[in-house]
Design an enzyme around this catalytic site. Sequence first.
Site, short mmCIF file in Angstrom:
data_model
loop_
_atom_site.label_atom_id
_atom_site.label_comp_id
_atom_site.label_asym_id
_atom_site.label_seq_id
_atom_site.Cartn_x
_atom_site.Cartn_y
_atom_site.Cartn_z
N GLU A 89 14.77 -9.71 -128.40
CA GLU A 89 15.15 -8.95 -129.58
C GLU A 89 13.98 -8.80 -130.53
O GLU A 89 13.19 -9.72 -130.72
CB GLU A 89 16.31 -9.64 -130.28
CG GLU A 89 17.48 -9.81 -129.33
CD GLU A 89 18.80 -9.96 -130.04
OE1 GLU A 89 18.81 -10.46 -131.17
OE2 GLU A 89 19.81 -9.58 -129.44
N CYS A 102 10.14 -8.23 -137.20
CA CYS A 102 10.36 -9.62 -136.77
C CYS A 102 10.30 -9.64 -135.25
O CYS A 102 11.09 -8.98 -134.58
CB CYS A 102 11.72 -10.09 -137.28
SG CYS A 102 12.14 -11.76 -136.74
N CYS A 109 15.02 -20.14 -126.57
CA CYS A 109 14.26 -21.17 -127.28
C CYS A 109 14.70 -22.54 -126.80
O CYS A 109 15.89 -22.79 -126.66
CB CYS A 109 14.48 -21.05 -128.79
SG CYS A 109 13.52 -22.27 -129.74
N CYS A 113 18.09 -26.43 -132.42
CA CYS A 113 18.59 -26.52 -133.80
C CYS A 113 20.07 -26.17 -133.85
O CYS A 113 20.51 -25.18 -133.24
CB CYS A 113 17.80 -25.58 -134.70
SG CYS A 113 16.03 -25.93 -134.68
N CYS A 116 21.43 -22.53 -135.16
CA CYS A 116 20.75 -21.31 -134.70
C CYS A 116 21.35 -20.79 -133.41
O CYS A 116 21.52 -21.55 -132.45
CB CYS A 116 19.26 -21.61 -134.51
SG CYS A 116 18.35 -20.25 -133.76
N GLU A 161 10.13 -20.50 -130.17
CA GLU A 161 9.29 -21.38 -131.00
C GLU A 161 7.83 -21.02 -130.70
O GLU A 161 7.29 -21.40 -129.66
CB GLU A 161 9.60 -22.85 -130.64
CG GLU A 161 8.65 -23.86 -131.20
CD GLU A 161 8.31 -23.68 -132.67
OE1 GLU A 161 9.21 -23.75 -133.52
OE2 GLU A 161 7.12 -23.46 -132.98
N SER A 215 9.84 -24.54 -140.87
CA SER A 215 11.29 -24.61 -141.09
C SER A 215 11.65 -26.05 -141.42
O SER A 215 11.72 -26.89 -140.54
CB SER A 215 12.03 -24.15 -139.84
OG SER A 215 11.74 -22.79 -139.59
N ASN A 217 14.45 -27.32 -143.62
CA ASN A 217 15.90 -27.36 -143.35
C ASN A 217 16.61 -28.67 -143.62
O ASN A 217 17.82 -28.79 -143.34
CB ASN A 217 16.20 -26.93 -141.90
CG ASN A 217 15.78 -25.50 -141.62
OD1 ASN A 217 15.65 -24.71 -142.56
ND2 ASN A 217 15.52 -25.16 -140.39
N ASN A 291 23.29 -17.81 -142.16
CA ASN A 291 23.91 -16.63 -141.56
C ASN A 291 24.84 -17.14 -140.47
O ASN A 291 24.39 -17.75 -139.51
CB ASN A 291 22.85 -15.71 -140.97
CG ASN A 291 21.92 -15.18 -142.05
OD1 ASN A 291 22.36 -14.75 -143.10
ND2 ASN A 291 20.62 -15.24 -141.80
N CYS A 333 18.32 -13.82 -139.66
CA CYS A 333 17.72 -15.08 -139.18
C CYS A 333 18.74 -15.92 -138.42
O CYS A 333 19.83 -16.15 -138.90
CB CYS A 333 17.23 -15.94 -140.34
SG CYS A 333 16.00 -15.18 -141.34
N1 SAH Z 1 11.60 -21.00 -134.07
C1 SAH Z 1 10.95 -20.74 -135.29
C2 SAH Z 1 11.02 -19.29 -135.70
C3 SAH Z 1 12.33 -18.57 -135.44
S1 SAH Z 1 13.69 -19.07 -136.41
C4 SAH Z 1 11.49 -21.62 -136.39
O1 SAH Z 1 12.51 -22.27 -136.19
O2 SAH Z 1 10.88 -21.67 -137.45
C5 SAH Z 1 13.33 -18.28 -137.96
C6 SAH Z 1 14.03 -18.92 -139.18
O3 SAH Z 1 15.44 -18.72 -139.11
C7 SAH Z 1 13.82 -20.44 -139.25
O4 SAH Z 1 13.36 -20.79 -140.52
C8 SAH Z 1 15.21 -21.00 -139.02
O5 SAH Z 1 15.37 -22.21 -139.70
C9 SAH Z 1 16.09 -19.89 -139.54
N2 SAH Z 1 17.45 -19.91 -139.02
C10 SAH Z 1 17.87 -20.30 -137.82
N3 SAH Z 1 19.21 -20.17 -137.70
C11 SAH Z 1 19.65 -19.66 -138.88
C12 SAH Z 1 20.94 -19.26 -139.38
N4 SAH Z 1 22.03 -19.36 -138.63
N5 SAH Z 1 21.02 -18.78 -140.62
C13 SAH Z 1 19.90 -18.64 -141.39
N6 SAH Z 1 18.66 -18.97 -140.96
C14 SAH Z 1 18.54 -19.48 -139.73
FE1 SF4 Z 2 14.41 -22.28 -131.86
FE2 SF4 Z 2 13.78 -21.67 -134.40
FE3 SF4 Z 2 16.29 -21.36 -133.50
FE4 SF4 Z 2 15.30 -23.81 -133.87
S1 SF4 Z 2 15.66 -22.25 -135.46
S2 SF4 Z 2 16.47 -23.11 -132.07
S3 SF4 Z 2 13.19 -23.52 -133.26
S4 SF4 Z 2 14.51 -20.24 -132.81
#
Ligand code: SAH
Ligand code: SF4
Length: 340
Positions: A89, A102, A109, A113, A116, A161, A215, A217, A291, A333
Amino acid sequence: MQPLVGMELSDLEQALGPSQSRFRAKQIYTALYRQKVDDLVQISTLPSVLRTELAVEHGVGLPAVERRYDSVDGTRRYLLRLSDGRTIETVLMPEESRDTVCISSQVGCPVDCKFCMTALMGLERNLTAGEIVGQVLFIAREHALLKNAQPLNIVMMGMGEPLLNLANVLKATRILCDPQGVGLTERRITLSTSGIIPKIAELGAAAVRPKLAISLNASTEEQRQQLMPITRKWHLADLIEACRAYPLRPWEKLTFEYVLLKGVNDSDADARRVVRLLAQLNAKVNLIALNPGPGIPFDTPAPERVESFQAIVKRAMPCFLRKPRGLDIFAACGQLKRNA
Ligand code: SAH
Ligand code: SF4
């Protein structure tokens, strides 16, 4: 068959072999990255024999559109098909004064997390440098971007990642930043990582590299271990230390992203702990209210909670709230998971 997109000038010279003049490699390089051709026929300056040869042996290698989803806010989410049939995507977020793309760095991945949706896919494979650059070229071509003065920002925040695919991410960045090529600047490319500690130093040592976003978090080791199990291997204290040691350029700040999860990491006490964690760093914080999505066991905090959190952090350092884009089409995101 190695496609042409993703090759640097030296790769092209090698692919053409000693029988071709170096001038030809330069012509192809310009056509790929400046003109953004998607078919060799479009390089009219090349002898047709060479064009045919290149088409047979390499091909351009841009991704194909599998589907496009249009959000009411102007965001476009593309499901792009790669040469092996796998899909990734890429999201375009147009704004008044700039456009942001983006891009993904992996198919799926491996970092698990808990908030996500991409995590639910697991890792299928790394993207090649050409597949990373190809997303930018495809979107730029499709939407006639980079033709006027409107700046283009790239965020490596799609699927995957990036620091687990660093060599390809860096090669893609060199191509994107080459003034003879795509012509973006390092200031307009940002890479976001979940915190692969040894790779942070490796990124810092690269001559041409994107800006770094982490990130975060969570505000404690225990909380982060629960939300981002990778913390069990790469501890929060060591992550902060790696950030302290990171060689920022004079114009650069470290960005910390913080996804707010209702009742989990969104209290005033969390906000104060974030401030303490980042106190010694040249940092700014981007807050993202969760989100939501199917399979994600968390809720979005109320706007007042988000404001209160932001107000506390803002007293110590710049702190912004990231506006969700393309929520209605699962483009925001953490929502990238090839949803139909
Ligand atoms: N893998 C990398 C980059 C992709 S994720 C990383 O984790 O940084 C991009 C951003 O989206 C990250 O900061 C992550 O914490 C955030 N993210 C992941 N799931 C999310 C969600 N459900 N709602 C809002 N942000 C989210
Ligand atoms: Fe992978 Fe980033 Fe999603 Fe974590 S937040 S699972 S590192 S894409």
